[in-house]
Write a protein that holds these residues in place. Structure first.
Motif, PDB file in Angstrom:
ATOM      1  N   TYR A 162       0.875 -19.667 -10.054  1.00  0.00           N
ATOM      2  CA  TYR A 162       0.828 -19.108 -11.408  1.00  0.00           C
ATOM      3  C   TYR A 162      -0.067 -19.977 -12.291  1.00  0.00           C
ATOM      4  CZ  TYR A 162       5.012 -16.639  -9.854  1.00  0.00           C
ATOM      5  OH  TYR A 162       5.910 -15.868  -9.152  1.00  0.00           O
ATOM      6  N   THR A 163      -0.669 -19.346 -13.293  1.00  0.00           N
ATOM      7  CA  THR A 163      -1.461 -20.080 -14.288  1.00  0.00           C
ATOM      8  C   THR A 163      -1.184 -19.506 -15.673  1.00  0.00           C
ATOM      9  OG1 THR A 163      -3.379 -18.615 -14.084  1.00  0.00           O
ATOM     10  CG2 THR A 163      -3.331 -20.563 -12.658  1.00  0.00           C
ATOM     11  N   VAL A 164      -1.397 -20.338 -16.695  1.00  0.00           N
ATOM     12  CA  VAL A 164      -1.273 -19.907 -18.095  1.00  0.00           C
ATOM     13  C   VAL A 164      -2.445 -20.472 -18.889  1.00  0.00           C
ATOM     14  CG1 VAL A 164       1.251 -19.705 -18.100  1.00  0.00           C
ATOM     15  CG2 VAL A 164       0.192 -21.909 -18.612  1.00  0.00           C
ATOM     16  N   LYS A 173       6.229 -16.865 -20.872  1.00  0.00           N
ATOM     17  CA  LYS A 173       7.109 -16.718 -19.712  1.00  0.00           C
ATOM     18  C   LYS A 173       6.314 -16.076 -18.575  1.00  0.00           C
ATOM     19  CE  LYS A 173      11.499 -16.278 -22.209  1.00  0.00           C
ATOM     20  NZ  LYS A 173      12.720 -15.434 -22.406  1.00  0.00           N
ATOM     21  N   ILE A 174       6.601 -16.508 -17.354  1.00  0.00           N
ATOM     22  CA  ILE A 174       5.931 -15.936 -16.187  1.00  0.00           C
ATOM     23  C   ILE A 174       6.926 -15.105 -15.395  1.00  0.00           C
ATOM     24  CG2 ILE A 174       4.156 -17.722 -15.973  1.00  0.00           C
ATOM     25  CD1 ILE A 174       5.897 -19.061 -13.845  1.00  0.00           C
ATOM     26  N   VAL A 207       7.821 -21.183 -19.626  1.00  0.00           N
ATOM     27  CA  VAL A 207       6.864 -22.210 -19.230  1.00  0.00           C
ATOM     28  C   VAL A 207       6.902 -23.340 -20.247  1.00  0.00           C
ATOM     29  CG1 VAL A 207       4.445 -22.748 -18.768  1.00  0.00           C
ATOM     30  CG2 VAL A 207       5.379 -20.515 -18.118  1.00  0.00           C
ATOM     31  N   VAL A 239       0.760 -23.701 -13.117  1.00  0.00           N
ATOM     32  CA  VAL A 239       2.170 -23.912 -13.445  1.00  0.00           C
ATOM     33  C   VAL A 239       2.892 -24.425 -12.208  1.00  0.00           C
ATOM     34  CG1 VAL A 239       4.300 -22.841 -14.240  1.00  0.00           C
ATOM     35  CG2 VAL A 239       2.095 -22.069 -15.161  1.00  0.00           C
ATOM     36  N   TYR A 262      12.005 -13.618 -15.501  1.00  0.00           N
ATOM     37  CA  TYR A 262      11.031 -14.111 -16.470  1.00  0.00           C
ATOM     38  C   TYR A 262      11.419 -15.539 -16.833  1.00  0.00           C
ATOM     39  CZ  TYR A 262       9.209  -9.412 -16.825  1.00  0.00           C
ATOM     40  OH  TYR A 262       8.637  -8.202 -16.533  1.00  0.00           O
TER      41      TYR A 262
END
Length: 425
Positions: free
Chosen positions: A86-88, A142-143, A125, A65, A122
Motif C-alpha cells: 500500500y502507498t499514500v 485509511k487504507i 494510517v 505503508v 478500513y
C-alpha cells in the motif's frame, strides 16, 4: 544705389553631436537603473529565502505503508490479500529550507492490523515525521485491507531451458531439488498461481556425464506473469541434467476391450515420434509402444492421452510430451473391390529370376467410417507379395493389402496367391 550681397545663414540642426551624446547618456542611465533594480531584487529575494525562510506546503507521493502486527493474522490462519503493498500521499508543511532537506525515508507510514479480521477492513494510517516538518494531511487517511484465509499449496517445480541447443540434442534426465515448493498467501492470491517455474540456460548442461546449476524460482499465473503477492518456501532450486541425443522411432498404439457390436474403431495417432537418451542407450531402439487404449464404453470421437512405455534412461523428446490419439467409434460401413493377379506387386524377387501368378480374382473388403469410405477407389489400395528367399519353383504366397486411408480394416479373399518363380532366359 549700392548693391549689397545677401548671405543666407543655415540654422544649426537640432541636437547635433551634443544631442547624440545626450541620447546615449540617457540610455546608459536607464540600463544602469535597471541593473541596480535587478541587483536589489535579487538581494531582497536572497534575504527572504536565506534569512526570513518563509513556510510552505508540499506533497510527498507514494509513501509506502508498513503493516504492523501481521503475525497476529498469521496466528489466526489469515493473510492480507495482495501481499500488503500500500502507498499514500503525505502533505506536509514547514520552512522551505527544512522541507528541501526532507528525505523520503524520514517519512514513516504505518497501519496497525491488531483487532481486524476476515473481510474488508478500513485501517487508519499513522505518519511519523521529523521535527522540522508538520503533518497536514494523509491521502487517503485509511487504507482498504482485505483479509482472507491463509492457504498453502504444494506445487511441482517445472524447468524451462532457454538458449539454443546443438543439432539433434536435448537436455534430459532432469532432477530438481526440491522437486516441490510450498506456495502460501491469501486464498485468492494463491489461486492465481498456475505453475512454479525455474528458467535455466541450456548452455550450462552440455555434458553427457551430467551438469548441475542453481536457478531462481518464480510463481506464474496463466499468462506467464510473475505473481508477486505469494510466498515460496524456497526461492532457489538445484537442477541436474544430461546432454542427450534425439532419435526418430516408430510409435505403436494398441487397443484393448471393445466398444460394442456393429461398431468399429479408427485411431488417428502419430506414426513416428522422437525420443531422447544417451547415445549407447538409443542404439537398439527402433520403436516404442503406448499403453493400450481401452475401447470399452467409448462412443463418438474421443481424445485419448497416450502414455509411452519407455526403457530406463529413455524419454520422449520435448515436442512429444503431450501425445494424444483421436479414437472414433461409430457404425462401420464396407466397400468391396475386385482385383486380379495382375494387380499384385512382387517384392524382393531375387536378381535373375521372374515370377508369374496363376489367374485369380481377389475381393478386397474395406471397412471404415462413412467419411473414410466416401471417395475411396481401387487406386487407394495396394496388393503385394513378398518373395524374399523364395526359390525357383511354385508355391503359395501371402497377399498383403494396404490402403492410404485411415480405415478400420482391410481384408483380401483369398489371402494367398499361387506363384511360379523361374530363371530369366
Amino acid at each position: 544705389m549700392s548693391e549689397f550681397n545677401t548671405m543666407k545663414i543655415k540654422p544649426p540642426e537640432s541636437g547635433g553631436k551634443d544631442g547624440e551624446r545626450e541620447e546615449r547618456k540617457g540610455k546608459s542611465q536607464k540600463i544602469i537603473t535597471m541593473a541596480i533594480s535587478l541587483v536589489i531584487a535579487l538581494f531582497l529575494w536572497g534575504y527572504v529565502i536565506g534569512e526570513v525562510n518563509p513556510p510552505k506546503k508540499t506533497t510527498i507521493y507514494d509513501v509506502p505503508v508498513e503493516l504492523m502486527n501481521v503475525d497476529s493474522l498469521t496466528e489466526k490462519g489469515l493473510a492480507v490479500q495482495g501481499g500488503g503493498n500500500y502507498t499514500v500521499d503525505v502533505v506536509v508543511k514547514g520552512k522551505r529550507a527544512d522541507l528541501n532537506k526532507l528525505k523520503e525515508d524520514e517519512i514513516i507510514a504505518t497501519a496497525d492490523l491488531v483487532g481486524f479480521g476476515k473481510g474488508k477492513n478500513y485501517v487508519a494510517v499513522n505518519v511519523s515525521l521529523p521535527s522540522s516538518a508538520d503533518l497536514v494531511e494523509v491521502k487517503p487517511s485509511k487504507i482498504l485491507v482485505i483479509i482472507e484465509d491463509l492457504v498453502e499449496v504444494s506445487m511441482p517445480v517445472e524447468v524451462v531451458f532457454t538458449g539454443k541447443m546443438g543439432n539433434n540434442t536435448e537436455i534430459g534426465g532432469v532432477e530438481i531439488k526440491p522437486a516441490e515448493i510450498e506456495v502460501s498467501g491469501a486464498k485468492s492470491d494463491v489461486a492465481e498461481v498456475e505453475r512454479v517455474q525455474v528458467s535455466m540456460d541450456s548452455g550450462l548442461f552440455q555434458s553427457e556425464e551430467g551438469s548441475r546449476a542453481q536457478g531462481t524460482v518464480a510463481a506464474l499465473n496463466g499468462a506467464g506473469l510473475k505473481v508477486e503477492t505469494v510466498h515460496l518456501s524456497s526461492d532457489t532450486v538445484d537442477v541436474t541434467g544430461f546432454l542427450m541425443q534425439l532419435k526418430e522411432v516408430e510409435l505403436i498404439v494398441k487397443t484393448q476391450g471393445s466398444p460394442g457390436d456393429r461398431l468399429g474403431v479408427t485411431i488417428d495417432a502419430l506414426k513416428k515420434i522422437k525420443i531422447k537418451g544417451l547415445k549407447d542407450n538409443l542404439k537398439e531402439i527402433t520403436s516404442v509402444e503406448a499403453e493400450p487404449i481401452d475401447l470399452s464404453g467409448l462412443s463418438g470421437v474421443n481424445e485419448i492421452p497416450l502414455k509411452l512405455r519407455l526403457p530406463a534412461g529413455i524419454e520422449a523428446a520435448e515436442a512429444f510430451l503431450d501425445l494424444k490419439a483421436t479414437v472414433t467409434v461409430e457404425e462401420m460401413h464396407s466397400k468391396v473391390f475386385t482385383f486380379t493377379q495382375e494387380n499384385v506387386d512382387f517384392n524382393n524377387l531375387s536378381s535373375g529370376y521372374k515370377a508369374e501368378a496363376e489367374p485369380v480374382s481377389v475381393a478386397v473388403t474395406v471397412t471404415g467410417t462413412r467419411e473414410a469410405l466416401q471417395d475411396l477407389t481401387g487406386e487407394n489400395i495396394v496388393l503385394s507379395a513378398d518373395l524374399q528367399g523364395f526359390a525357383a519353383g511354385s508355391g503359395e504366397v501371402k497377399i498383403r493389402v494396404s490402403c492410404n486411408r485411415n480405415v478400420h480394416s482391410i481384408v483380401a479373399e483369398p489371402d494367398t496367391i499361387s506363384v511360379t518363380v523361374s530363371e530369366e532366359e
